[in-house]
Design a protein around this motif. Structure first.
Motif, PDB file in Angstrom:
ATOM      1  N   HIS A 336      34.751  90.179  75.559  1.00  0.00           N
ATOM      2  CA  HIS A 336      36.796  90.780  76.362  1.00  0.00           C
ATOM      3  C   HIS A 336      36.879  91.268  74.916  1.00  0.00           C
ATOM      4  N   THR A 337      37.297  91.653  75.110  1.00  0.00           N
ATOM      5  CA  THR A 337      38.978  91.960  73.298  1.00  0.00           C
ATOM      6  C   THR A 337      39.545  90.778  73.567  1.00  0.00           C
ATOM      7  N   PRO A 338      39.911  90.852  72.866  1.00  0.00           N
ATOM      8  CA  PRO A 338      40.567  89.480  72.046  1.00  0.00           C
ATOM      9  C   PRO A 338      41.971  89.725  72.952  1.00  0.00           C
ATOM     10  N   ASP A 339      42.343  90.856  73.152  1.00  0.00           N
ATOM     11  CA  ASP A 339      43.765  91.167  73.950  1.00  0.00           C
ATOM     12  C   ASP A 339      43.062  90.558  75.798  1.00  0.00           C
ATOM     13  N   LEU A 340      42.312  90.929  75.929  1.00  0.00           N
ATOM     14  CA  LEU A 340      42.078  90.162  77.882  1.00  0.00           C
ATOM     15  C   LEU A 340      42.097  89.001  77.323  1.00  0.00           C
ATOM     16  N   ILE A 341      41.053  88.487  76.594  1.00  0.00           N
ATOM     17  CA  ILE A 341      40.863  87.498  76.561  1.00  0.00           C
ATOM     18  C   ILE A 341      42.191  85.945  76.229  1.00  0.00           C
ATOM     19  N   ALA A 342      43.481  87.071  75.657  1.00  0.00           N
ATOM     20  CA  ALA A 342      44.343  86.693  75.249  1.00  0.00           C
ATOM     21  C   ALA A 342      45.296  86.408  76.999  1.00  0.00           C
ATOM     22  N   LYS A 343      45.574  87.322  77.315  1.00  0.00           N
ATOM     23  CA  LYS A 343      45.898  86.924  78.430  1.00  0.00           C
ATOM     24  C   LYS A 343      45.828  85.906  79.264  1.00  0.00           C
ATOM     25  N   GLU A 344      44.298  85.877  79.221  1.00  0.00           N
ATOM     26  CA  GLU A 344      43.511  84.428  80.192  1.00  0.00           C
ATOM     27  C   GLU A 344      44.642  83.781  79.617  1.00  0.00           C
ATOM     28  N   VAL A 345      43.701  83.170  78.268  1.00  0.00           N
ATOM     29  CA  VAL A 345      44.034  82.055  77.865  1.00  0.00           C
ATOM     30  C   VAL A 345      46.300  81.758  78.269  1.00  0.00           C
ATOM     31  N   LEU A 346      46.548  82.500  78.312  1.00  0.00           N
ATOM     32  CA  LEU A 346      48.250  82.396  78.017  1.00  0.00           C
ATOM     33  C   LEU A 346      47.942  81.767  80.055  1.00  0.00           C
ATOM     34  N   LYS A 347      47.406  82.056  80.562  1.00  0.00           N
ATOM     35  CA  LYS A 347      48.135  81.906  81.461  1.00  0.00           C
ATOM     36  C   LYS A 347      46.753  80.665  81.896  1.00  0.00           C
ATOM     37  N   SER A 348      45.962  79.974  81.331  1.00  0.00           N
ATOM     38  CA  SER A 348      45.322  79.133  81.318  1.00  0.00           C
ATOM     39  C   SER A 348      45.440  77.774  81.455  1.00  0.00           C
TER      40      SER A 348
END
Length: 439
Positions: A336-348
Motif C-alpha cells: 500500500h502507499t505510505p499514506d495508507l500505511i501511516a494512517k494504520e500505524v497511527l491507529k495501531s
C-alpha cells in the motif's frame, strides 16, 4: 528435400514482405475515425525507466521492454508561455495539447489575454463525434478541465463543474462520458450539477456496479475529491483501465467516431509527495489503460492511440547516492502507499506488526525507530514522510524538487496517423495534428 522446402518458404516470405509493408504503410496514411489521447500527469521519462527496472528482476540483463516501449515514436517539449515561470503546470500543458495554443500557468483553455480557445474535444463534438473524459482525480482538475471548460484559473473548480453542464454544443452537454472523482464539486449546497446532468438524460453513477449498468451518457463520480491511489483503491471503485473500456464501449457506438481523453492523474500527485510506491502503482495502472486502448485500436483499425505526459514531477532520478546501484524491485514488496500505511500505524497498538503486514521485506532497526519516532508526534505527514524516506533509500531513487521539472516527455502512438507524431514535437503540435484529423 528439407533444403528445397526451406528455400521455398524463404522465397514465399520474401515475396509477401513488400505486400505486408505496403498494407502497414497504407494503414498509417489513413485518417483515424476515433482518437484516444492518454496523458500520464507528471510521467517523465525517469518514471518510465524506473518502471522498466522495477518490472525486471534485480539482475535481469538485458532489461525486458515494457508495454509502452514498443510504441515510442518521439518526444515533446513542455514549456508554457507563462511570463513569470519557466516550467509548465498541468493547466497550461493541457491547454496546449487541447487547443494548440500556449498560455500562462493555471489557464484553463484561455489564451494569454484570457480569451476562450476552442478545444479538440469541442471540435469533435461539433462535427458529430461522441466525446469522453476519464480520470482518477477530480473531473474539474486542470487536465480534464482544459479539454471541456474555459476559466481564467484552474482553482475555479465549482465554475468548471458548471461549465460542463452550462456550456453546450448543439443544445447538449459537450462531454458524453465523464468518469472520475470530484463529487463535491458537482453536488454542492449552492447547486446540484449532478442532478442537472440527470435532467439532461445522463445516468449518475457512483460505484463500479452502477458503471457497468449505465447507459450511453454517464456522469460517474466515484469519490468526493480524487480517487484513492490504484494500490489503495477499494473494490467498489473502478480502475482506470476498467473506466477506459467502459467509455470506449459506449463511445464507439457512434458511426461518426469519438474523441476520448484518459488521464493517469496521480502519477503527478505521487511525484509531488516523493512517494515512489504510489508513483509506480500509478504508472502500472496507466499502462493497463493504454493497453486497453491499443487492444481496441488493433481490433477496430480506425483508431489512433496517443500516450504522452504533460510534464515530469519531483525530479525523480534513476539512482541516488554513492555507487551505481538501483534497486526499485523492492517497491513491489510494499502493498500500500505510505499514506495508507501511516494512517494504520497511527491507529495501531503494535507498530512493528502493522509494518510487517504491509511491507514484505525485513525492515532494519533504524528504519523501525524512524517510524516510531514519527508516530510520537501523532502527525500523519511526519509518519508518511518517514515511510517515504525508507522506500526512497531502499529503491535508491532520488528526488530533486517538490514541483515540476522541465525536461522533454515521451510520445507513444499506435494506429492510423501515428507518423504525424514522430521526432521532437512541441506540445501544441499534438492538438494541431489532431484538429486536422477531426475536421
Amino acid at each position: 528435400m528439407k533444403i528445397v522446402v526451406s528455400l521455398l518458404i524463404m522465397l514465399l516470405l520474401q515475396s509477401t514482405l513488400p505486400l505486408r509493408i505496403g498494407i502497414e504503410q497504407a494503414q498509417s496514411q489513413l485518417k483515424p475515425k476515433n482518437v484516444i489521447l492518454f496523458i500520464g500527469d507528471g510521467m517523465g521519462i525517469s518514471y518510465l525507466s524506473t518502471y522498466r527496472y522495477m518490472q525486471n528482476g534485480e539482475h535481469q540483463r538485458p532489461l525486458k521492454q515494457t508495454f509502452f516501449d514498443q510504441y515510442l515514436v518521439g518526444f515533446q517539449m513542455t514549456q508554457s508561455s507563462d511570463p513569470k515561470e519557466e516550467i509548465t503546470d498541468s493547466a497550461a500543458a493541457a491547454t496546449a495539447m487541447a487547443t494548440g495554443k500556449k498560455t500562462y500557468n493555471g489557464a484553463i483553455a484561455v489564451d494569454l489575454h484570457k480569451k476562450r480557445i476552442k478545444t479538440i474535444l469541442e471540435e469533435a463534438k461539433q462535427v458529430g463525434k461522441s466525446t469522453g473524459l476519464v480520470v482518477t482525480t477530480h473531473l474539474t482538475h486542470a487536465t480534464p478541465a482544459a479539454f471541456a471548460a474555459h476559466e481564467v484559473h484552474r482553482s475555479m473548480e465549482n465554475q468548471i463543474a458548471d461549465d460542463l453542464i452550462d456550456d453546450k454544443i448543439n443544445g447538449k452537454p459537450k462531454v458524453d462520458i465523464l468518469l472520475g472523482g470530484g463529487r463535491d464539486f458537482f453536488v454542492r449546497n449552492d447547486r446540484n450539477v449532478a442532478a442537472e446532468f440527470v435532467q439532461a438524460g445522463y445516468q449518475f453513477v457512483q460505484n463500479r456496479q452502477q458503471l457497468h449498468h449505465g447507459g450511453d451518457h454517464i456522469l460517474g463520480l466515484f469519490s468526493p475529491k480524487a480517487m484513492p491511489k490504484a494500490i489503495d483503491r477499494p473494490a467498489q471503485m473502478p480502475h482506470l483501465a476498467e473506466m477506459t473500456k467502459a467509455a470506449i464501449k459506449r463511445l464507439s457506438k457512434n458511426p461518426d467516431g469519438f474523441f476520448l481523453m484518459v488521464e493517469g492523474s496521480q502519477i503527478d500527485t505521487a511525484g509531488h509527495d516523493h512517494d515512489i510506491v504510489a508513483a509506480m502503482s500509478e504508472v502500472n495502472e496507466f499502462e493497463q489503460a493504454v493497453q486497453a486502448g491499443v487492444d481496441f485500436a488493433k481490433q477496430d483499425q480506425e483508431t489512433l492511440v496517443l500516450a504522452t505526459a504533460d510534464h515530469s514531477t519531483g525530479g525523480l532520478t534513476v539512482g541516488n547516492g554513492d555507487g551505481y546501484r538501483f534497486t526499485p524491485q523492492v517497491i513491489k514488496q510494499v502493498k500500500h502507499t505510505p499514506d495508507l500505511i501511516a494512517k494504520e500505524v497511527l491507529k495501531s497498538k503494535d507498530i512493528e506488526e502493522t509494518l510487517k503486514k504491509h511491507i514484505q521485506f525485513p525492515l532494519r532497526q533504524e528504519e523501525i525507530q524512524r517510524v516510531k519516532l514519527a508516530v510520537q508526534s501523532k502527525n500523519l505527514d511526519q509518519v508518511d514522510q518517514a515511510l517515504e524516506t525508507i522506500f526512497t533509500k531502499r529503491s535508491r531513487v532520488g528526488w530533486t524538487t517538490n514541483g515540476h521539472t522541465g525536461e522533454d516527455v515521451p510520445v507513444y502512438a499506435f494506429g492510423p496517423g501515428k507518423q504525424h507524431f514522430t521526432g521532437l514535437l512541441d506540445n501544441t503540435e499534438i492538438a494541431k495534428e489532431l484538429f486536422t484529423f477531426i475536421k
